[in-house]
Design an enzyme around this catalytic site. Structure first.
Site, short mmCIF file in Angstrom:
data_model
loop_
_atom_site.label_atom_id
_atom_site.label_comp_id
_atom_site.label_asym_id
_atom_site.label_seq_id
_atom_site.Cartn_x
_atom_site.Cartn_y
_atom_site.Cartn_z
N GLU A 288 6.19 4.43 -0.02
CA GLU A 288 6.23 3.49 -1.35
C GLU A 288 5.26 3.93 -2.19
OE1 GLU A 288 5.45 -1.29 -2.04
OE2 GLU A 288 4.85 -0.49 -0.19
N LYS A 349 13.74 -1.92 -4.65
CA LYS A 349 13.56 -3.12 -3.50
C LYS A 349 13.99 -4.36 -4.23
CE LYS A 349 9.43 -4.76 -1.19
NZ LYS A 349 7.95 -4.94 -0.84
N CYS A 399 8.35 -1.43 2.45
CA CYS A 399 7.53 -2.05 2.96
C CYS A 399 8.00 -3.36 3.77
CB CYS A 399 6.51 -2.81 1.62
SG CYS A 399 5.09 -3.19 2.22
#
Length: 529
Positions: A288, A349, A399
């Site tokens: 990330e 995301k 994440c």
């Protein structure tokens, strides 16, 4: 009125013992998710400790004496459990966010108290409605506990970190993951815990107890054999793919330097550029925000050279990078470069971190007290397509998105396009060298169990690892080292798991229906009596 259910329960204590037991049991629940102590158990989930700690809460609730007292005991248990689980949020807010230490500590406590209120409510409700029958009481407790876990995992965008089911990534209940997922595992664990809470030595002389134990063992053996056949094939060849060589990059850029133009930014740009230039793996995965700048902020030609590097040959790259602009907003994204992939693959995301990646309504004043770069992202869609490469369908998630199996499951509705490999790209350097690293590894392992797909983890500081479809960690880098992990991964295709099938269609609605249905039955039954 006198409750028959509690005739066998310990007498209500007027002293501090019940409160101390609830506090200690909550801390034990936190420790069960990833043992924080030294030795061979360090970082490991302890399934038996999770059940024992919840059973201890059950004993305390049985002797509470009133619904109000049960609520307060449940609240204390859950608060200590949650603070003991995600205390490391203090590091992100104070050490890296610049929030004053007292305010950061108060924020962690306030979050835990708020989320613990769900468990306080179900503790009070259990005291009021649980039937006298032990088996029924265990089911009602499990149903109510399930509702609290679901509420924590979905309401207010959800924060399910530390759900009890994650302690069972190893152990006998792991066989349930492919059928009912982490929340279903937590439901069964809660039922077993309440059964243990009401167990007496005299039960050993009762044939019904032995019959119930035999049925449980037979059910477990059947599920274990079913999972073995699904995973190993039981003589029929499973749809396993050829091994794919992978390189997972762990830049170990210090979090307090990561976005600094004079230190962390040039270090990241140089190190990741050199790594992707010279690796010969078929798939390279960088974590990330491995590139901590927007494309328009990069030196001209930087990203174009990377794209050119992977425009031909037999290699592909997944690269974490923020995208967007001031007018359209920003996204926390992954770009995928592969031969024939034009334009580059993109994943945005979807499930953002409150206060870190989006600002909840009425809380801008709080985020303005911290120094967190790019703290207000746009959301990507649920169920975005995978990157097709080398006969695999590689599905990235970013994440803590891998906490939300019901959202990852949206990609499994059509087995023909379902992921064959999942890839988690994280930066939990925000939380320092803490148990958060091991907790997140256990979360990824649970997703591998639920979907029976391997999970690649490329992180900034750890745990960078390869997890196979059996949830075994086959390769792992030491945390806080700047290294590349070279490994092999074997994708999995074919039929999807029962959990993937139903969660891709209905989300967590079946579990909500189970919990609410049992709770309603218990309430109506009490009204009749």
């Amino acid at each position: 009125m006198t409750r028959a259910l509690f005739l066998e329960a310990p007498a209500t204590s007027r002293g501090p013992l019940p409160w101390l037991l609830a506090l200690g049991a909550g801390l034990a629940q936190a420790a069960s998710l990833a043992w924080p102590g030294p030795g061979s158990l360090a970082g490991q989930p302890l399934w038996w400790l999770q059940i024992l700690s919840l059973a201890l809460l059950g004993r305390v609730l049985l002797g509470a004496g009133s619904a109000r007292r049960a609520a307060l005991l449940g609240w204390l248990f859950a608060t200590s459990w949650l603070v003991g689980t995600f205390w490391w949020l203090f590091i992100s807010m104070h050490t890296y966010g610049g929030l004053a230490a007292p305010l950061a500590a108060l924020a962690v406590l306030a979050l835990a108290l708020f989320l613990a209120s769900y468990y306080a409510a179900v503790s009070a409700l259990f005291w009021r409605v649980a039937p006298n029958c032990r088996a029924q009481a265990a089911m009602i407790f499990a149903a109510l506990w399930l509702l609290a876990e679901l509420a924590r995992g979905q309401w207010w965008t959800g924060f399910p970190w530390g759900a009890g089911g994650y302690a069972h990534a190893d152990g006998p209940l792991a066989v349930l993951a492919r059928s009912v997922g982490v929340y279903g595992m937590g439901f069964v664990a809660a039922a077993l815990a309440m059964g243990l809470a009401r167990w007496r030595l005299a039960d050993l002389r009762r044939w019904r107890w032995w019959a119930g134990l035999a049925l449980l063992l037979l059910a477990w053996a059947g599920l274990a054999w079913q999972r073995h056949c699904a995973v190993e094939g039981c003589g029929a060849p499973a749809e396993e793919h050829k091994s794919l060589s992978v390189t997972l990059l762990q830049g170990n850029i210090p979090q307090d330097e990561k976005f600094q133009p004079g230190s962390g930014v040039p270090l990241a740009l140089h190190w990741y550029y050199e790594q992707v230039r010279f690796t010969d793996a078929a798939l390279v995965v960088a974590p990330e925000t491995a590139i901590p700048l927007l494309p328009q902020q990069l030196v001209p030609g930087y990203l174009e050279e990377i794209a050119e590097r992977f425009s031909s040959g037999r290699q592909a790259l997944l690269l974490g990078i923020p995208l967007g602009n001031l007018e359209q907003g920003y996204t926390n994204s992954v770009l995928g470069f592969a031969p024939g992939q034009q334009p580059p693959y993109r994943y945005d995301k979807h499930h953002l971190v409150p206060f870190g990646e989006f600002i909840p309504p009425f809380f801008r004043w709080f985020t303005e007290m911290m120094n967190i770069p790019l703290g207000d992202f746009n959301r990507g869609a649920v169920g975005q397509p995978s990157l097709p490469w080398a006969g695999e369908r590689i599905a990235p998630n970013i994440c803590y998105e891998d906490l939300f199996g019901e959202e990852l499951g949206a990609r499994f509705r059509d087995p023909a396009s379902a992921p064959t490999i999942m890839a988690n790209m994280s930066n939990i350097g925000w939380f320092g060298d803490t148990v958060a690293i091991d907790q997140h590894l256990a979360i990824s392992r649970l997703r591998a169990l639920e979907f029976e797909r391997p999970m690649l983890r490329a992180t900034n500081t750890g745990a960078t690892a390869v997890i196979d479809h059996r949830a075994r960690v086959t390769h792992r880098l030491p945390a806080f080292q700047r290294k590349a992990l070279n490994a092999q991964v074997q994708g999995r295709g074919g039929a999807v798991t029962p959990y993937a099938w139903w969660v891709s269609r209905w989300g967590l609605a079946p579990l909500w229906a189970l919990g609410l249905g049992l709770a309603a039955w218990a309430w109506l039954r009490r009204r009749r009596h």
